[in-house]
Design a protein around this motif. Sequence first.
Motif, PDB file in Angstrom:
ATOM      1  N   LYS A 136      29.360  51.640  41.096  1.00 18.46           N
ATOM      2  CA  LYS A 136      29.117  51.801  39.564  1.00 18.46           C
ATOM      3  C   LYS A 136      29.924  53.385  39.163  1.00 18.46           C
ATOM      4  O   LYS A 136      29.235  53.787  38.490  1.00 18.46           O
ATOM      5  N   MET A 137      30.897  53.525  39.629  1.00 15.84           N
ATOM      6  CA  MET A 137      31.154  54.705  40.319  1.00 15.84           C
ATOM      7  C   MET A 137      32.104  54.786  37.535  1.00 15.84           C
ATOM      8  O   MET A 137      32.034  55.738  37.385  1.00 15.84           O
ATOM      9  N   PHE A 138      32.260  54.025  37.192  1.00 16.77           N
ATOM     10  CA  PHE A 138      32.437  54.451  36.098  1.00 16.77           C
ATOM     11  C   PHE A 138      31.860  54.277  34.680  1.00 16.77           C
ATOM     12  O   PHE A 138      32.326  53.817  33.687  1.00 16.77           O
ATOM     13  N   ALA A 176      30.465  42.181  37.635  1.00 13.65           N
ATOM     14  CA  ALA A 176      30.432  41.083  37.607  1.00 13.65           C
ATOM     15  C   ALA A 176      30.706  41.516  39.412  1.00 13.65           C
ATOM     16  O   ALA A 176      30.030  40.564  40.671  1.00 13.65           O
ATOM     17  N   CYS A 222      29.872  44.923  40.620  1.00 18.29           N
ATOM     18  CA  CYS A 222      29.854  46.380  40.263  1.00 18.29           C
ATOM     19  C   CYS A 222      29.693  47.778  40.896  1.00 18.29           C
ATOM     20  O   CYS A 222      29.843  49.042  41.119  1.00 18.29           O
ATOM     21  N   GLY A 223      29.691  47.132  42.892  1.00 19.26           N
ATOM     22  CA  GLY A 223      29.840  48.205  43.645  1.00 19.26           C
ATOM     23  C   GLY A 223      28.819  50.032  43.104  1.00 19.26           C
ATOM     24  O   GLY A 223      28.124  49.305  43.230  1.00 19.26           O
ATOM     25  N   PHE A 246      30.998  36.534  43.521  1.00 23.86           N
ATOM     26  CA  PHE A 246      31.286  36.285  41.754  1.00 23.86           C
ATOM     27  C   PHE A 246      32.400  34.752  41.553  1.00 23.86           C
ATOM     28  O   PHE A 246      32.838  34.811  40.174  1.00 23.86           O
ATOM     29  N   LEU A 294      27.997  41.567  45.638  1.00 32.13           N
ATOM     30  CA  LEU A 294      27.705  40.558  47.316  1.00 32.13           C
ATOM     31  C   LEU A 294      26.802  41.481  47.597  1.00 32.13           C
ATOM     32  O   LEU A 294      26.568  40.621  49.145  1.00 32.13           O
ATOM     33  N   ASP A 307      35.372  43.810  38.357  1.00 31.11           N
ATOM     34  CA  ASP A 307      36.868  45.501  38.681  1.00 31.11           C
ATOM     35  C   ASP A 307      36.853  44.929  39.909  1.00 31.11           C
ATOM     36  O   ASP A 307      36.243  45.376  40.876  1.00 31.11           O
ATOM     37  N   MET A 326      25.552  38.550  44.253  1.00 28.57           N
ATOM     38  CA  MET A 326      25.956  37.938  43.299  1.00 28.57           C
ATOM     39  C   MET A 326      27.023  36.967  44.185  1.00 28.57           C
ATOM     40  O   MET A 326      28.233  38.651  43.653  1.00 28.57           O
TER      41      MET A 326
HETATM   42  C1  LIG Z   1      36.548  48.131  43.152  1.00 29.69           C
HETATM   43  S1  LIG Z   1      34.675  47.348  43.884  1.00 29.69           S
HETATM   44  C2  LIG Z   1      34.768  48.142  42.311  1.00 29.69           C
HETATM   45  C3  LIG Z   1      34.011  49.569  41.614  1.00 29.69           C
HETATM   46  C4  LIG Z   1      32.970  49.158  40.738  1.00 29.69           C
HETATM   47  N1  LIG Z   1      33.790  49.599  39.040  1.00 29.69           N
HETATM   48  C5  LIG Z   1      32.750  50.898  40.740  1.00 29.69           C
HETATM   49  O1  LIG Z   1      32.682  51.732  38.996  1.00 29.69           O
HETATM   50  O2  LIG Z   1      32.234  51.339  41.427  1.00 29.69           O
HETATM   51  C6  LIG Z   1      34.882  45.905  44.191  1.00 29.69           C
HETATM   52  C7  LIG Z   1      33.132  45.100  44.242  1.00 29.69           C
HETATM   53  O3  LIG Z   1      33.349  44.060  44.073  1.00 29.69           O
HETATM   54  C8  LIG Z   1      32.655  43.497  45.846  1.00 29.69           C
HETATM   55  N2  LIG Z   1      33.085  42.378  45.626  1.00 29.69           N
HETATM   56  C9  LIG Z   1      33.993  41.712  46.889  1.00 29.69           C
HETATM   57  N3  LIG Z   1      34.094  40.267  47.138  1.00 29.69           N
HETATM   58  C10 LIG Z   1      33.127  39.978  45.798  1.00 29.69           C
HETATM   59  C11 LIG Z   1      32.891  38.601  45.604  1.00 29.69           C
HETATM   60  N4  LIG Z   1      33.016  37.943  45.732  1.00 29.69           N
HETATM   61  N5  LIG Z   1      31.115  38.699  44.215  1.00 29.69           N
HETATM   62  C12 LIG Z   1      30.598  39.439  44.233  1.00 29.69           C
HETATM   63  N6  LIG Z   1      31.120  40.993  44.728  1.00 29.69           N
HETATM   64  C13 LIG Z   1      31.795  41.389  45.784  1.00 29.69           C
HETATM   65  C14 LIG Z   1      32.567  44.724  46.670  1.00 29.69           C
HETATM   66  O4  LIG Z   1      31.335  44.540  47.295  1.00 29.69           O
HETATM   67  C15 LIG Z   1      32.532  45.653  45.970  1.00 29.69           C
HETATM   68  O5  LIG Z   1      31.658  46.382  45.867  1.00 29.69           O
END
Ligand SMILES: C[S@@+](CC[C@H](N)C(=O)[O-])C[C@H]1O[C@@H](n2cnc3c(N)ncnc32)[C@H](O)[C@@H]1O
Length: 176
Positions: free
Chosen positions: A14-16, A9, A11-12, A54, A30, A70, A52
């Motif tokens: 995608k580090m993990f 939802a 991915c940022g 979330f 987003l 995440d 998108m």
């Molecule tokens: C902690 S990071 C995710 C890291 C990812 N799991 C990884 O493995 O690198 C959180 C992500 O949530 C996104 N984000 C923040 N608010 C959001 C929203 N309302 N909808 C979708 N993405 C959102 C941010 O842009 C960010 O990239």
Amino acid sequence: MDDKFILDACCGPKMFWFNKNHPNVLYCDLRERKKGFIDTRPNREVKPDMIMDFTKMSFSDKSFKLVVFDPPHLIGKEREYGKGSRMIQHYGCLNAETWQSDIKKGFEECWRVLEDYGILIFKWNDASKKRAELLRIIGREPLFGHPNGSKIPTHWFCFMKIPDFVLGKNPVGEKQ
Ligand SMILES: C[S@@+](CC[C@H](N)C(=O)[O-])C[C@H]1O[C@@H](n2cnc3c(N)ncnc32)[C@H](O)[C@@H]1O
């Protein structure tokens, strides 16, 4: 989209992910960031399949078998996405005024788009807000994770969408 039965939802970078382009995953976020947006890590990029929010997803109910959520866990200001701390540039931030309702809406959307008996993996870090507060806001009990707390600030919670009629709650309109 039949082959995309796993949703990330937010991915940022995608580090993990072991495979950052897994054919069965729909990666959403987003925002988008080109390679080099983190100057210390020039190969990092934020390249979702779909932009998108979330808190308001465009998918039908019960569209995915597995959802991973995440969200950002640091409280910050939107403008810091551009020029704030590297952590915030990299992983985003929560809005200080609205984070509780944003996380609640995000979780509820992940739940809605998950099929019955589907799995939701929720990752949280205690850096700004403690997991007890987070779980209270979500209002659902994980199956497992760190029930007694942990010295490690990162928490992984596993939820299964067990239908209410199976849990014995029997809400109106559900089969018995
Ligand atoms: C902690 S990071 C995710 C890291 C990812 N799991 C990884 O493995 O690198 C959180 C992500 O949530 C996104 N984000 C923040 N608010 C959001 C929203 N309302 N909808 C979708 N993405 C959102 C941010 O842009 C960010 O990239």
